[in-house]
Every structure is written in structure tokens, then in C-alpha cells.
Design an enzyme around this catalytic site. Structure first.
Site, mmCIF file in Angstrom:
data_model
loop_
_atom_site.group_PDB
_atom_site.id
_atom_site.type_symbol
_atom_site.label_atom_id
_atom_site.label_comp_id
_atom_site.label_asym_id
_atom_site.label_seq_id
_atom_site.Cartn_x
_atom_site.Cartn_y
_atom_site.Cartn_z
ATOM 1 N N MET A 1 -4.229 -2.892 1.135
ATOM 2 C CA MET A 1 -4.333 -3.928 1.808
ATOM 3 C C MET A 1 -3.025 -4.998 1.757
ATOM 4 O O MET A 1 -3.009 -6.148 1.586
ATOM 5 C CB MET A 1 -5.682 -4.864 1.365
ATOM 6 N N ARG A 2 -2.001 -4.201 1.727
ATOM 7 C CA ARG A 2 -0.924 -4.691 1.679
ATOM 8 C C ARG A 2 0.145 -4.195 2.813
ATOM 9 O O ARG A 2 0.216 -3.043 2.946
ATOM 10 C CB ARG A 2 0.053 -4.580 0.322
ATOM 11 N N ASN B 1 -2.051 5.729 7.775
ATOM 12 C CA ASN B 1 -2.807 4.772 7.361
ATOM 13 C C ASN B 1 -4.230 4.855 8.294
ATOM 14 O O ASN B 1 -4.350 5.529 9.446
ATOM 15 C CB ASN B 1 -2.543 3.333 7.798
ATOM 16 N N HIS C 1 -7.159 2.448 9.701
ATOM 17 C CA HIS C 1 -7.611 1.113 10.232
ATOM 18 C C HIS C 1 -8.954 1.014 10.664
ATOM 19 O O HIS C 1 -9.409 1.861 11.757
ATOM 20 C CB HIS C 1 -6.250 0.595 11.112
HETATM 21 C C1 GAR Z 1 -11.721 0.855 5.344
HETATM 22 O O1 GAR Z 1 -12.691 0.423 6.059
HETATM 23 C C2 GAR Z 1 -10.240 0.943 5.811
HETATM 24 O O2 GAR Z 1 -10.281 1.385 7.294
HETATM 25 C C3 GAR Z 1 -9.848 -0.470 5.729
HETATM 26 O O3 GAR Z 1 -10.314 -0.882 4.499
HETATM 27 C C4 GAR Z 1 -11.644 -0.136 4.226
HETATM 28 C C5 GAR Z 1 -11.274 0.553 2.701
HETATM 29 O O4 GAR Z 1 -12.472 0.979 2.326
HETATM 30 N N1 GAR Z 1 -8.461 -0.582 5.775
HETATM 31 C C6 GAR Z 1 -7.748 -1.646 6.328
HETATM 32 O O5 GAR Z 1 -8.445 -2.840 6.654
HETATM 33 C C7 GAR Z 1 -6.205 -1.495 6.344
HETATM 34 N N2 GAR Z 1 -5.790 -2.644 7.161
HETATM 35 P P1 GAR Z 1 -12.455 2.079 1.062
HETATM 36 O O6 GAR Z 1 -11.738 1.586 0.128
HETATM 37 O O7 GAR Z 1 -14.044 2.256 0.908
HETATM 38 O O8 GAR Z 1 -11.926 3.399 1.680
#
Ligand code: GAR
Length: 278
Positions: free
Chosen positions: A136-137, A158, A160
Site C-alpha cells: 500500500m505504498r 501490481n 488493484h
Molecule cells: C487486494 O484486494 C489488492 O488488490 C489490494 O489490497 C488487497 C490486498 O489483499 N491492493 C491495493 O489496493 C493496491 N492499491 P491481500 O493482502 O489479502 O492480498
């Protein structure tokens, strides 16, 4: 025997996508081996998942860099090869009215943390692909340019939780749900200097029903993510992804360019830009 790529992962949390990638490496759906898992948050479940599979892991917390800059910006230890103006010119994450001191603090602290990240990564040997799995960075050009050394062959992916370019940022499913969308989705893309931008590798969509709660949307979305991310990584591992810029002439004569990731669906196959569910 098929050659396996070496994959590094950056995480910030629970790591269910990381788990999907680890499982796919172990059962042969990805021709890859996890080289390391790094987190910017200590104690998260994702690190435990990595340890359960004997994958080397480490933590680079950003907080201490940010605090130390706040306390004494004049004596903050910047990486020797940090060039503020070059990085500032490449990345535009902030609206024009954000004070320059804030922008400077952002780039200085991120580059210091990223420099630590890069040296830790170096100790784990060469990696072919870096996957952001709930990291998340925003990475700055300081990191991106040092990792993506061949500009035509990006190698930071990545995932998203939205159909980009809609709803970039930290709460893709929440934003999709609150907007009243009838369809939600997820996107795997190569990163560039923007926030959740860069050439799209694959997308998946799912219906959002009137009776769905935000938790339903997140559940449906994650189920898609766990399938899509390993597929995209496997396509990278087999050399089936090619990023190309296409030029089109519009009806009014103007020229339009777009960058797409083409996928070849077999070893000898042609590279094609053919749809969202790959
Ligand atoms: C996931 O939904 C991913 O798409 C999102 O964080 C979650 C992580 O879940 N990523 C973002 O929002 C990036 N901007 P996880 O740690 O269980 O894989």
C-alpha cells in the site's frame, strides 16, 4: 525441465494474493520460485504465510524514515545517488496546491526507505519479477528506475481491486461499491510512475447485485484476484507478455497512441491484445 523465474513480493497486509502466488508456484501453475517477501509493516499475516513456506522475508518500515525527516530535515540521511529534481520531474502524484515542503518530504523519505529496500533485495540474489501483492505504498522513480533497468521490459507488477483506470487508490472495492457500480473487478498491470497506472496485463469483472454488501463485493473481487494474478505471472514467466505502443489514425486524421500488453497463448503463438479475462 522448465526454467523457473525468481519472484520477489512486496506486501503490507494479510497476503491472500501472496498465498495464491506461493500456491501456484508450488503446484506448477507458475513456473517460478519465491526469492523473498518484503513488507513495510511488521507483524502482518503475509509474513507468517511466507515463513510457513520457508521463503526468506524482511521488513522495511517507512515510519521511522518519516519521523526522522520530521524531527530534523536538514540532517536527514539521503541516499548518495538521490537526485530530487530528476525524480520530482518524473512523478506527479500530488495536486498543484500541495505545498512544496510536503512533496519534498514525501520524495526524500520514500527514496531513503526504497534505498534500504533495494539493498535488502540485493542480498537475496537476482530476481526476474517483483510483484506488489497488497503493497500500500507508491513506489517512486528512485526505486522503479533502479529495478526496471530495461525500459522496454517492465518487471514490476501490481494487482488493484478495481477495473482501472476507475477507482485508483487505497480502497478500490469500497469506491466501486459506494459509487453504485453494477460491475466490479480487478486489474493486473505493470507499474509506471502514476498511482495504480501503467500497461494493463489482465482484468476480471464480476456483477454487483442490489443485495450485495461491501463484504460480498470484496469476497467476489478477491476470488477473481487469486485466479488472475497467478495467470498473469505465469504468462510473464513463459515470456508470453510483450508491451507495445500502438498508433492509430482517428477518423478526423488525428493520431492516437496507446500502450497495451499483448499476450501469446502458446510458445510459438502470436502476441495478441485480445480481451480482459487473461
Ligand atoms: C487486494 O484486494 C489488492 O488488490 C489490494 O489490497 C488487497 C490486498 O489483499 N491492493 C491495493 O489496493 C493496491 N492499491 P491481500 O493482502 O489479502 O492480498
Amino acid at each position: 525441465m522448465v526454467e523457473k523465474i525468481r519472484i520477489g513480493a512486496l506486501i503490507s497486509g494479510g497476503g491472500t494474493n501472496l498465498q495464491a502466488i506461493i500456491d501456484a508456484c508450488e503446484d506448477g501453475r507458475i513456473d517460478g520460485k519465491m526469492a523473498f517477501v518484503a513488507s513495510d509493516q511488521p507483524g502482518v499475516k503475509g509474513l507468517e504465510r511466507a515463513r510457513n513456506h520457508n521463503i526468506p522475508c524482511f521488513v522495511v518500515e517507512y515510519g521511522p524514515f518519516i519521523q526522522s525527516f520530521r524531527q530534523d530535515p536538514a540532517n536527514f540521511a539521503l541516499p548518495d545517488d538521490f537526485d530530487f529534481s530528476a525524480i520530482r520531474a518524473k512523478q506527479h502524484l500530488f495536486p498543484a496546491d500541495v505545498p512544496e515542503e510536503r512533496v519534498q518530504a514525501f520524495f526524500c523519505t520514500r527514496a531513503a526507505a526504497e534505498s534500504r529496500l533495494l539493498s535488502e533485495i540485493d542480498t537475496h540474489g537476482p530476481v526476474d519479477l517483483l510483484v506488489l501483492a497488497g503493497f500500500m505504498r507508491n513506489l517512486t522513480p528512485y526505486f522503479i528506475d533502479r529495478f526496471n533497468t530495461d525500459p522496454g521490459n517492465p518487471r514490476i507488477m501490481n494487482i488493484h481491486p478495481a477495473i482501472l483506470p476507475s477507482f485508483p487508490g487505497v480502497d478500490g472495492y469500497g469506491d466501486t461499491f459506494r459509487y453504485g457500480c453494477k460491475v466490479g473487478g480487478c486489474t493486473v498491470h505493470f507499474i509506471d510512475y502514476g498511482e495504480d497506472s501503467g500497461p494493463i496485463i489482465g482484468q476480471r469483472a464480476f456483477p454487483i447485485l442490489e443485495t450485495d454488501t461491501l463484504d460480498d463485493v470484496k469476497r467476489k473481487g478477491l476470488e477473481q484476484e487469486w485466479q488472475l494474478y497467478p495467470q498473469c505471472i505465469q504468462n510473464f514467466a513463459r515470456g508470453r507478455l510483450k508491451t507495445v505502443t500502438l498508433t492509430h489514425r482517428l477518423d478526423d486524421g488525428r493520431i492516437c497512441q496507446r500502450t497495451v500488453v499483448k499476450t501469446a497463448h502458446s510458445a510459438e503463438g502470436e502476441f495478441r491484445d485480445d480481451g480482459m479475462a487473461r
